[in-house]
Scaffold this active site. Sequence first.
Site, PDB file in Angstrom:
ATOM      1  CB  CYS A  18      -3.031   8.900  -0.119  1.00  0.00           C
ATOM      2  SG  CYS A  18      -4.741   8.836   0.367  1.00  0.00           S
ATOM      3  CE  LYS A  64      -3.044   3.116   0.695  1.00  0.00           C
ATOM      4  NZ  LYS A  64      -4.076   3.521  -0.212  1.00  0.00           N
TER       5      LYS A  64
HETATM    6  N1  SAJ Z   1      -0.913  15.128  -9.094  1.00  0.00           N
HETATM    7  C1  SAJ Z   1       0.049  15.800  -9.836  1.00  0.00           C
HETATM    8  N2  SAJ Z   1       0.429  15.287 -11.043  1.00  0.00           N
HETATM    9  C2  SAJ Z   1      -0.117  14.144 -11.545  1.00  0.00           C
HETATM   10  C3  SAJ Z   1      -1.079  13.454 -10.778  1.00  0.00           C
HETATM   11  C4  SAJ Z   1      -1.469  13.970  -9.555  1.00  0.00           C
HETATM   12  O1  SAJ Z   1       0.569  16.852  -9.434  1.00  0.00           O
HETATM   13  O2  SAJ Z   1       0.267  13.759 -12.659  1.00  0.00           O
HETATM   14  C5  SAJ Z   1      -1.345  15.663  -7.782  1.00  0.00           C
HETATM   15  C6  SAJ Z   1      -2.848  15.924  -7.673  1.00  0.00           C
HETATM   16  O3  SAJ Z   1      -3.186  17.180  -8.195  1.00  0.00           O
HETATM   17  C7  SAJ Z   1      -3.053  15.823  -6.170  1.00  0.00           C
HETATM   18  C8  SAJ Z   1      -2.050  14.753  -5.755  1.00  0.00           C
HETATM   19  O4  SAJ Z   1      -1.099  14.676  -6.797  1.00  0.00           O
HETATM   20  O5  SAJ Z   1      -2.725  17.035  -5.514  1.00  0.00           O
HETATM   21  C9  SAJ Z   1      -2.634  13.390  -5.495  1.00  0.00           C
HETATM   22  O6  SAJ Z   1      -3.678  13.106  -6.396  1.00  0.00           O
HETATM   23  P1  SAJ Z   1      -3.912  11.691  -7.103  1.00  0.00           P
HETATM   24  O7  SAJ Z   1      -5.116  11.832  -7.931  1.00  0.00           O
HETATM   25  O8  SAJ Z   1      -2.691  11.228  -7.786  1.00  0.00           O
HETATM   26  O9  SAJ Z   1      -4.110  10.655  -5.883  1.00  0.00           O
HETATM   27  P2  SAJ Z   1      -5.047  10.646  -4.568  1.00  0.00           P
HETATM   28  O10 SAJ Z   1      -4.220  11.137  -3.413  1.00  0.00           O
HETATM   29  O11 SAJ Z   1      -6.347  11.318  -4.819  1.00  0.00           O
HETATM   30  O12 SAJ Z   1      -5.293   9.071  -4.394  1.00  0.00           O
HETATM   31  C10 SAJ Z   1      -4.180   8.199  -4.247  1.00  0.00           C
HETATM   32  C11 SAJ Z   1      -4.348   6.998  -5.199  1.00  0.00           C
HETATM   33  N3  SAJ Z   1      -3.094   6.240  -5.235  1.00  0.00           N
HETATM   34  C12 SAJ Z   1      -2.417   6.002  -6.364  1.00  0.00           C
HETATM   35  O13 SAJ Z   1      -2.748   6.435  -7.426  1.00  0.00           O
HETATM   36  C13 SAJ Z   1      -1.204   5.145  -6.239  1.00  0.00           C
HETATM   37  C14 SAJ Z   1      -5.510   6.146  -4.711  1.00  0.00           C
HETATM   38  O14 SAJ Z   1      -5.607   4.976  -5.508  1.00  0.00           O
HETATM   39  C15 SAJ Z   1      -5.306   5.732  -3.251  1.00  0.00           C
HETATM   40  O15 SAJ Z   1      -6.417   4.994  -2.766  1.00  0.00           O
HETATM   41  C16 SAJ Z   1      -5.204   6.988  -2.422  1.00  0.00           C
HETATM   42  O16 SAJ Z   1      -4.089   7.761  -2.915  1.00  0.00           O
HETATM   43  C17 SAJ Z   1      -5.016   6.575  -0.974  1.00  0.00           C
HETATM   44  O17 SAJ Z   1      -5.977   6.702  -0.210  1.00  0.00           O
HETATM   45  O18 SAJ Z   1      -3.971   6.027  -0.626  1.00  0.00           O
END
Ligand code: SAJ
Length: 411
Positions: free
Chosen positions: A259, A205
């Site tokens: 996360c 995880k």
């Molecule tokens: N972000 C970027 N660039 C990107 C992608 C995202 O800057 O290319 C930023 C987003 O704007 C945001 C942050 O990263 O601020 C996180 O967003 P996210 O959409 O990547 O992820 P979370 O935090 O919403 O959800 C993640 C997911 N994990 C993965 O993709 C490995 C989700 O599947 C998990 O369940 C969740 O974390 C968790 O609860 O652990």
Amino acid sequence: MKNNVVNVIGLGYIGLPTALMLAANGVKVVGTDYNRRLVETLKNGKTTFKEKGLEELFNAAIKNDIKFATEYQITNTYIVSVPTPYDRLSKKVDASYVVNAVNKVLDVCQNDTVIVIESTISPGTIDKYIRPIVKDKEVITGKKINLVHAPERIIPGNMVYELLHNNRTIGADTDSIGEEIKKLYTTFCQGNIIVTNIRTAEMTKVIENTFRAVNIGFANELAKLCRYMNMDVYEIIKICNMHPRVNILQPGPGVGGHCISVDPWFLVGDYPALTKIIDAAMKINDSMPDFVLNRIYEIMRKTGISDISRVGLYGLTYKEDVDDTRESPTLQLLKSQKRHLGNVLKVYDPFIKEDIVEQQYHNFDEFINDIDFIVILVGHDELKIHLDKLKGKIILDTKSICKNIENIYYL
Ligand code: SAJ
């Protein structure tokens, strides 16, 4: 399941959809949360946050008689889904919410109980903090308690779909307990469910979120490098990603959410000497709100805008089309600006109805009228539909959603 009721502890972003999903699929569920207001809201037939498909799922669960309570239930199956923050100084996981919840479960549970921990925890947390209290209770009461770790994987914005379709990991001490809990999750989960041991489940995880954090960190580093070299980072990423084995993520104003901006620190906190890449990536991500502040200052100088009160930030949530502001880059940016004794910037977000920061607007048109320079920090659909309203403004687009618009600047 031998017994009837599954008691889901913690009805937040993960616990609530999980409880609803189980109930909607025929499992008897009681959802427990210590927050009386939240429980009252649910009892009154209202969901506590916005999420695609949640309302429908809520109605299906109500039809199947889901119950909500502040009390822990006497049963033999518990799913614990409470927060696991990290200590900002030591970077180590703060397992106190999980420990408290497990302690309360131990007070009421029946013999032969399974406690499933869904909360994200750093590798070794169950052995270090949970198992000892469970062992003590077993000795005192003679009850048999089984521990399981079934980390959640769903992404805010697409939670209901992902609950149904994502593959899952279940860590248990024995195959039979692992299989028993797999059966419970199979009532709704259409993905593959892997049964493994608890430490492996904990590690996978945290590594999944660390993988994403490191890759976002790489994209953010490229953005800084390209800014220095005066090159277009988005074009470079687009071309690189045409290579069959390259898949660079998108740079942005920082990383928020509960996360990706948190979990990797658990590893750095516990194993600082062995996590240099992770540490560097997390620091790069954390530096992005300040990088954006600098860009705002640079662009103001370049365009002759001297009045900070004519600058507005679009977006307060941690990412697009969710109402969650935890660890949001915008909040980090405002905090940093305040630290530097700056005047607070105007802010607007269609998803945030209460006032949570100074100078917050609740009407897009009023916000736009009161500014000359808009900084796009979140790419909500609302803005993508109304890009025409930005005509004549100076724009800093940190999410690269505006194309072919005048006066546009990127990261
Ligand atoms: N972000 C970027 N660039 C990107 C992608 C995202 O800057 O290319 C930023 C987003 O704007 C945001 C942050 O990263 O601020 C996180 O967003 P996210 O959409 O990547 O992820 P979370 O935090 O919403 O959800 C993640 C997911 N994990 C993965 O993709 C490995 C989700 O599947 C998990 O369940 C969740 O974390 C968790 O609860 O652990």
